[in-house]
Design a protein around this motif. Structure first.
Motif, mmCIF file in Angstrom:
data_model
loop_
_atom_site.group_PDB
_atom_site.id
_atom_site.type_symbol
_atom_site.label_atom_id
_atom_site.label_comp_id
_atom_site.label_asym_id
_atom_site.label_seq_id
_atom_site.Cartn_x
_atom_site.Cartn_y
_atom_site.Cartn_z
ATOM 1 N N TYR A 137 6.898 5.264 9.125
ATOM 2 C CA TYR A 137 5.481 4.407 8.835
ATOM 3 C C TYR A 137 6.182 2.928 8.190
ATOM 4 O O TYR A 137 6.067 1.902 8.712
ATOM 5 C CB TYR A 137 4.303 5.369 8.718
ATOM 6 C CG TYR A 137 2.870 3.321 8.294
ATOM 7 C CD1 TYR A 137 2.082 2.881 9.391
ATOM 8 C CD2 TYR A 137 2.911 2.726 6.953
ATOM 9 C CE1 TYR A 137 1.474 1.683 9.233
ATOM 10 C CE2 TYR A 137 2.072 2.321 6.834
ATOM 11 C CZ TYR A 137 1.552 1.466 7.979
ATOM 12 O OH TYR A 137 0.196 0.109 7.999
ATOM 13 N N ARG A 138 6.248 2.977 7.268
ATOM 14 C CA ARG A 138 7.133 2.427 6.522
ATOM 15 C C ARG A 138 8.019 1.313 6.756
ATOM 16 O O ARG A 138 8.099 0.220 6.031
ATOM 17 C CB ARG A 138 6.944 2.767 4.669
ATOM 18 C CG ARG A 138 7.717 1.990 3.603
ATOM 19 C CD ARG A 138 7.239 2.759 2.188
ATOM 20 N NE ARG A 138 7.533 1.637 1.234
ATOM 21 C CZ ARG A 138 6.747 0.735 0.956
ATOM 22 N NH1 ARG A 138 6.085 0.631 1.552
ATOM 23 N NH2 ARG A 138 6.986 -0.564 -0.383
ATOM 24 N N THR A 146 0.811 -1.239 -0.080
ATOM 25 C CA THR A 146 0.219 0.353 -0.059
ATOM 26 C C THR A 146 1.350 1.650 -0.003
ATOM 27 O O THR A 146 1.280 1.229 0.511
ATOM 28 C CB THR A 146 -0.869 -0.081 1.377
ATOM 29 O OG1 THR A 146 -1.517 -1.056 1.292
ATOM 30 C CG2 THR A 146 -1.631 1.654 1.607
ATOM 31 N N PRO A 147 0.468 2.179 -0.973
ATOM 32 C CA PRO A 147 1.503 3.491 -1.193
ATOM 33 C C PRO A 147 0.968 4.311 0.181
ATOM 34 O O PRO A 147 -0.189 4.051 1.084
ATOM 35 C CB PRO A 147 0.768 4.045 -2.243
ATOM 36 C CG PRO A 147 -0.141 2.933 -2.553
ATOM 37 C CD PRO A 147 -0.114 2.314 -2.214
ATOM 38 N N THR A 148 2.153 5.117 0.866
ATOM 39 C CA THR A 148 1.831 5.955 1.943
ATOM 40 C C THR A 148 3.583 6.647 2.084
ATOM 41 O O THR A 148 3.755 6.850 1.517
ATOM 42 C CB THR A 148 2.092 4.905 3.026
ATOM 43 O OG1 THR A 148 1.652 5.925 4.517
ATOM 44 C CG2 THR A 148 3.093 4.168 2.875
ATOM 45 N N GLU A 149 3.067 8.415 2.587
ATOM 46 C CA GLU A 149 3.751 9.062 2.237
ATOM 47 C C GLU A 149 4.282 9.275 3.948
ATOM 48 O O GLU A 149 5.620 10.002 3.315
ATOM 49 C CB GLU A 149 3.017 10.394 2.285
ATOM 50 C CG GLU A 149 2.248 10.750 1.330
ATOM 51 C CD GLU A 149 1.323 11.737 0.864
ATOM 52 O OE1 GLU A 149 1.267 12.841 1.437
ATOM 53 O OE2 GLU A 149 0.353 12.269 -0.638
ATOM 54 N N ASP A 150 4.003 8.500 4.769
ATOM 55 C CA ASP A 150 4.773 8.541 6.083
ATOM 56 C C ASP A 150 5.653 6.925 6.155
ATOM 57 O O ASP A 150 6.167 5.957 5.784
ATOM 58 C CB ASP A 150 4.229 7.792 7.109
ATOM 59 C CG ASP A 150 4.474 8.690 8.706
ATOM 60 O OD1 ASP A 150 5.871 8.363 8.337
ATOM 61 O OD2 ASP A 150 3.776 7.921 9.297
ATOM 62 N N GLU A 151 7.235 8.272 5.588
ATOM 63 C CA GLU A 151 8.128 6.608 5.716
ATOM 64 C C GLU A 151 8.491 6.840 6.658
ATOM 65 O O GLU A 151 8.847 5.478 6.579
ATOM 66 C CB GLU A 151 9.568 7.954 5.015
ATOM 67 C CG GLU A 151 10.405 7.615 3.697
ATOM 68 C CD GLU A 151 10.092 6.898 3.420
ATOM 69 O OE1 GLU A 151 10.126 5.254 2.837
ATOM 70 O OE2 GLU A 151 8.696 6.530 2.140
#
Length: 197
Positions: free
Chosen positions: A122-123, A115-120
């Motif tokens: 979190y990733r 899932t794409p996320t902007e929070d690095e």
């Protein structure tokens, strides 16, 4: 006359007593030496025959006990090996059942990573958890079944879709919907795949 009668009766009683004593006294008299030696030889033969029979019986009993002991040892050894094999099999089955319950967590972590996320941060956190999870699975002997681009193998793959496409070879796996896993050589979850041609 009565005295004569009494005398004759007494004489007859004495004769009867003498006749009764005679066989006993005859038995008490010493026999000749050759008869004595013959009796000793017979007695020795009987004793040696009896000893031989006792020895043979003892050897048979000892052999029977040895056979029983060897059978008991063999039975115990077989029991020990069978018990060890059952323990190993039971351990592997319990381990596989436990690990199967953790595979949905793996699937969810994989979806979270896809899932794409902007929070690095979190990733990176999810990646670290996934790495730790994969390392633990490797230590436990769990390996992923390689499916994409491979020939379809019904022993490892579960085909849920089929397509006709000349760009792929015959029975080639073109897409993996859910990864499969093995515990050593035992498949604990089949790979869910799409197969071409």
């Amino acid at each position: 006359m009565s005295s004569k009668k009494e005398k004759t009766e007494k004489q007859e009683e004495i004769k009867a007593e003498v006749q009764e004593e005679t066989p006993e006294t005859a038995a008490e008299q010493p026999e000749p030496e050759h008869k004595d030696e013959a009796k000793k030889e017979k007695k020795q033969k009987k004793e040696s025959k009896r000893e031989a029979e006792l020895k043979e019986t003892a050897e048979k009993l000892i052999q029977a006990e040895k056979d029983k002991y060897l059978r008991l040892c063999a039975e115990y050894d077989n029991f020990r090996k069978r018990s060890q094999k059952e323990r190993d099999t039971l351990y592997a089955d319990i381990k596989a059942d436990t690990l199967i319950k953790f595979l949905p967590i793996y699937d969810n972590l994989e979806r979270a990573l896809a899932t794409p996320t902007e929070d690095e941060a979190y990733r990176r956190g999810v990646e670290m958890i996934m790495t730790q999870f994969c390392t633990t699975m490797d230590k436990l002997g769990i390996t992923e079944i390689d499916a994409l681009g491979q020939k379809f193998d019904p022993n490892m793959h579960n085909a849920v879709m089929h397509i006709q496409d000349d760009a792929y070879g015959e029975n080639e796996v073109v897409e993996v919907f859910q990864k499969g896993f093995k515990l050593n050589d035992k498949v604990i979850r089949f790979a869910m795949v799409k197969v071409a041609n």
